[in-house]
Scaffold this motif. Structure first.
Motif, PDB file in Angstrom:
ATOM      1  N   LYS A 174      52.723  20.235  62.874  1.00 42.58           N
ATOM      2  CA  LYS A 174      51.278  20.386  62.907  1.00 42.58           C
ATOM      3  C   LYS A 174      50.429  20.430  61.860  1.00 42.58           C
ATOM      4  O   LYS A 174      49.420  19.855  61.769  1.00 42.58           O
ATOM      5  N   PRO A 175      50.885  21.004  60.523  1.00 43.05           N
ATOM      6  CA  PRO A 175      50.032  20.930  59.416  1.00 43.05           C
ATOM      7  C   PRO A 175      49.717  19.476  58.916  1.00 43.05           C
ATOM      8  O   PRO A 175      48.540  19.384  58.273  1.00 43.05           O
ATOM      9  N   LEU A 176      50.546  18.386  59.199  1.00 40.65           N
ATOM     10  CA  LEU A 176      50.432  16.942  58.871  1.00 40.65           C
ATOM     11  C   LEU A 176      49.656  16.447  59.990  1.00 40.65           C
ATOM     12  O   LEU A 176      49.438  14.901  59.829  1.00 40.65           O
ATOM     13  N   ALA A 177      49.107  16.848  61.172  1.00 42.79           N
ATOM     14  CA  ALA A 177      48.619  16.382  62.336  1.00 42.79           C
ATOM     15  C   ALA A 177      47.442  15.808  61.630  1.00 42.79           C
ATOM     16  O   ALA A 177      46.517  16.390  61.005  1.00 42.79           O
ATOM     17  N   MET A 178      47.052  14.496  62.180  1.00 42.86           N
ATOM     18  CA  MET A 178      45.811  13.927  61.487  1.00 42.86           C
ATOM     19  C   MET A 178      44.550  13.949  62.507  1.00 42.86           C
ATOM     20  O   MET A 178      44.768  13.828  63.833  1.00 42.86           O
ATOM     21  N   LEU A 179      43.241  14.411  61.720  1.00 44.89           N
ATOM     22  CA  LEU A 179      42.357  14.606  62.577  1.00 44.89           C
ATOM     23  C   LEU A 179      41.267  13.576  61.994  1.00 44.89           C
ATOM     24  O   LEU A 179      41.034  13.432  60.768  1.00 44.89           O
ATOM     25  N   THR A 180      40.483  12.866  62.845  1.00 43.53           N
ATOM     26  CA  THR A 180      39.648  11.826  62.639  1.00 43.53           C
ATOM     27  C   THR A 180      38.261  12.575  62.572  1.00 43.53           C
ATOM     28  O   THR A 180      37.849  13.203  63.639  1.00 43.53           O
ATOM     29  N   GLY A 181      37.300  12.242  61.417  1.00 44.53           N
ATOM     30  CA  GLY A 181      36.213  12.943  61.468  1.00 44.53           C
ATOM     31  C   GLY A 181      34.995  12.101  61.889  1.00 44.53           C
ATOM     32  O   GLY A 181      35.458  10.865  62.606  1.00 44.53           O
ATOM     33  N   SER A 182      33.661  12.120  61.626  1.00 38.15           N
ATOM     34  CA  SER A 182      32.564  11.556  62.075  1.00 38.15           C
ATOM     35  C   SER A 182      32.727  10.010  61.425  1.00 38.15           C
ATOM     36  O   SER A 182      32.170   9.244  62.073  1.00 38.15           O
ATOM     37  N   THR A 183      33.288   9.910  60.296  1.00 34.72           N
ATOM     38  CA  THR A 183      33.027   8.657  59.527  1.00 34.72           C
ATOM     39  C   THR A 183      34.161   7.621  59.785  1.00 34.72           C
ATOM     40  O   THR A 183      34.525   6.585  59.463  1.00 34.72           O
ATOM     41  N   GLY A 184      35.129   8.386  60.643  1.00 37.91           N
ATOM     42  CA  GLY A 184      36.507   7.640  60.931  1.00 37.91           C
ATOM     43  C   GLY A 184      37.505   7.876  59.957  1.00 37.91           C
ATOM     44  O   GLY A 184      38.817   7.513  60.143  1.00 37.91           O
ATOM     45  N   ALA A 185      37.189   8.547  59.062  1.00 37.29           N
ATOM     46  CA  ALA A 185      38.343   9.311  57.977  1.00 37.29           C
ATOM     47  C   ALA A 185      39.313  10.042  58.699  1.00 37.29           C
ATOM     48  O   ALA A 185      39.051  11.117  59.489  1.00 37.29           O
ATOM     49  N   ARG A 186      40.509   9.773  58.512  1.00 35.58           N
ATOM     50  CA  ARG A 186      41.725  10.645  59.036  1.00 35.58           C
ATOM     51  C   ARG A 186      42.232  11.557  57.753  1.00 35.58           C
ATOM     52  O   ARG A 186      42.761  10.976  56.863  1.00 35.58           O
ATOM     53  N   LYS A 187      42.244  12.797  58.135  1.00 35.05           N
ATOM     54  CA  LYS A 187      42.546  13.852  57.256  1.00 35.05           C
ATOM     55  C   LYS A 187      43.635  14.631  57.938  1.00 35.05           C
ATOM     56  O   LYS A 187      43.397  15.002  59.142  1.00 35.05           O
ATOM     57  N   SER A 188      44.715  15.237  57.118  1.00 37.91           N
ATOM     58  CA  SER A 188      45.536  16.187  57.755  1.00 37.91           C
ATOM     59  C   SER A 188      45.089  17.474  58.076  1.00 37.91           C
ATOM     60  O   SER A 188      43.967  17.799  57.368  1.00 37.91           O
ATOM     61  N   LEU A 189      45.512  17.982  58.905  1.00 43.67           N
ATOM     62  CA  LEU A 189      45.026  19.601  59.203  1.00 43.67           C
ATOM     63  C   LEU A 189      45.057  20.384  58.174  1.00 43.67           C
ATOM     64  O   LEU A 189      44.225  21.188  57.790  1.00 43.67           O
ATOM     65  N   ILE A 190      46.265  20.373  57.304  1.00 39.17           N
ATOM     66  CA  ILE A 190      46.300  21.230  56.246  1.00 39.17           C
ATOM     67  C   ILE A 190      45.329  20.818  55.139  1.00 39.17           C
ATOM     68  O   ILE A 190      44.615  21.612  54.460  1.00 39.17           O
ATOM     69  N   GLN A 191      44.686  19.496  54.947  1.00 47.19           N
ATOM     70  CA  GLN A 191      43.891  19.221  54.065  1.00 47.19           C
ATOM     71  C   GLN A 191      42.407  19.783  54.549  1.00 47.19           C
ATOM     72  O   GLN A 191      41.751  20.254  53.820  1.00 47.19           O
ATOM     73  N   ARG A 192      42.064  19.550  55.922  1.00 46.39           N
ATOM     74  CA  ARG A 192      40.990  20.134  56.398  1.00 46.39           C
ATOM     75  C   ARG A 192      40.805  21.573  56.412  1.00 46.39           C
ATOM     76  O   ARG A 192      39.880  22.140  56.091  1.00 46.39           O
ATOM     77  N   SER A 193      41.993  22.255  56.509  1.00 46.94           N
ATOM     78  CA  SER A 193      41.904  23.768  56.128  1.00 46.94           C
ATOM     79  C   SER A 193      41.815  24.110  54.846  1.00 46.94           C
ATOM     80  O   SER A 193      41.019  25.069  54.461  1.00 46.94           O
ATOM     81  N   TRP A 194      42.477  23.514  54.023  1.00 50.02           N
ATOM     82  CA  TRP A 194      42.019  23.599  52.546  1.00 50.02           C
ATOM     83  C   TRP A 194      40.734  23.285  52.091  1.00 50.02           C
ATOM     84  O   TRP A 194      39.939  24.200  51.425  1.00 50.02           O
ATOM     85  N   GLU A 195      39.932  22.448  52.568  1.00 49.49           N
ATOM     86  CA  GLU A 195      38.718  22.038  52.443  1.00 49.49           C
ATOM     87  C   GLU A 195      37.584  23.313  53.008  1.00 49.49           C
ATOM     88  O   GLU A 195      36.796  23.696  52.407  1.00 49.49           O
ATOM     89  N   THR A 196      38.142  23.917  54.122  1.00 54.66           N
ATOM     90  CA  THR A 196      37.362  24.845  54.508  1.00 54.66           C
ATOM     91  C   THR A 196      37.574  25.970  53.701  1.00 54.66           C
ATOM     92  O   THR A 196      36.449  26.865  53.483  1.00 54.66           O
ATOM     93  N   ALA A 197      38.779  26.304  52.976  1.00 60.55           N
ATOM     94  CA  ALA A 197      38.802  27.451  52.057  1.00 60.55           C
ATOM     95  C   ALA A 197      37.944  27.191  50.867  1.00 60.55           C
ATOM     96  O   ALA A 197      37.217  28.152  50.171  1.00 60.55           O
ATOM     97  N   CYS A 198      37.751  26.087  50.432  1.00 54.24           N
ATOM     98  CA  CYS A 198      37.024  25.754  49.166  1.00 54.24           C
ATOM     99  C   CYS A 198      35.381  25.800  49.401  1.00 54.24           C
ATOM    100  O   CYS A 198      34.677  26.081  48.491  1.00 54.24           O
ATOM    101  N   ASP A 199      35.223  25.760  50.738  1.00 59.35           N
ATOM    102  CA  ASP A 199      33.730  26.229  50.850  1.00 59.35           C
ATOM    103  C   ASP A 199      33.292  27.663  50.836  1.00 59.35           C
ATOM    104  O   ASP A 199      32.194  28.254  51.007  1.00 59.35           O
TER     105      ASP A 199
END
Length: 268
Positions: free
Chosen positions: A21-46
């Motif tokens: 699951k942490p490596l599941a890819m999620l596509t954002g509004s620009t079409g960029a695909r980031k892993s779940l763990i990266q998106r969680s990290w970016e949440t923490a950075c905010d």
């Protein structure tokens, strides 16, 4: 002197409901695909005024992914049975001691940063609080999604009930308290969604990791119940989503739900 605060994101590859699951890819509004763990990290950075952010994992694939996007990793053992145990082990390996430790679940990339700030402020404002966690009052839309998951045999979000002082009475993967009323999507309900984040004192984590798993934790699969079963109070902190949709990634079906939010909000 300010309390030193760190965020630790526990992540494991071998999830029963969603392996890798942490490596599941999620596509954002620009079409960029980031892993779940990266998106969680970016949440923490905010989250403002945090002294450090770390991913705690026992899997080299996750560690490599985190290093690739510039995150910090603390390697933990494979013996951790849940995220709190993993965080407790990681705390022992921090480069510097912390006063407040936040566990941001690695499957909740839509967590608004002010949810975490509210936990930190609660801990700083009341030194008697050993642990705090956010709760969000469900609208009809969220409650209906919980009910749909249960009807289809899926484990979705967790609900919380608490006393007049906002100290938790119980957490469950069932919808509590019971209500058979049909609610409109934008109508407030008596059900509170437990948001997957915790703040702890390091002393509470040290005790947690020494305690055995008990029956309620085992039945519900909810790590925080170990503290309730041992008499530790958990402060529920009411948060406001401010119009933001909140959904965790518990099952593969949730990938599409989260991507829909990312794309609707214009988040890359």
């Amino acid at each position: 002197m300010t309390d030193k605060t760190v965020i630790i994101i526990p992540a494991r590859y071998a999830s029963t409901r969603f392996e890798g699951k942490p490596l599941a890819m999620l596509t954002g509004s620009t079409g960029a695909r980031k892993s779940l763990i990266q998106r969680s990290w970016e949440t923490a950075c905010d989250v403002p005024s945090v002294d450090g952010i770390f991913v705690a994992t026992d899997d080299q694939r996750i560690a490599d992914a985190v290093h690739n996007f510039g995150g910090q990793v603390i390697m933990t053992s494979q013996n951790c049975r849940n995220g709190t145990e993993r965080v407790a082990e990681a705390v022992q390996k921090l480069p510097e001691p912390a006063d407040i430790v936040v566990n941001l679940q690695g499957d909740a990339p839509l967590t608004p940063p002010w949810f975490i700030t509210a936990l930190i402020e609660e801990m700083k404002g009341d030194s008697t609080v050993e642990m705090a966690t956010p709760v969000l009052r469900c609208d009809g839309l969220t409650l209906n999604m919980f009910r749909e998951d249960r009807r289809n045999g899926r484990v979705g979000g967790t609900t919380a009930v608490f006393d007049q002082n906002w100290d938790a009475l119980y957490f469950s993967k069932e919808v509590l308290p019971f209500t058979d009323k049909t609610y409109a999507d934008d109508e407030q309900t008596p059900v509170y969604h437990h948001v997957g984040a915790y703040a702890y004192r390091p002393t509470s984590l040290a005790r947690y990791i020494r305690w055995p798993e008990r029956s309620l934790e085992r039945l519900e699969g909810l790590e925080q119940l170990r503290l309730l079963e041992h008499g530790v109070k958990i402060r529920c902190v009411l948060v406001d989503a401010q119009g933001r949709v909140f959904w965790e990634l518990n099952n593969p079906v949730d990938v599409a739900r989260i991507e829909k939010v990312l794309q609707a909000k214009g988040w890359p």
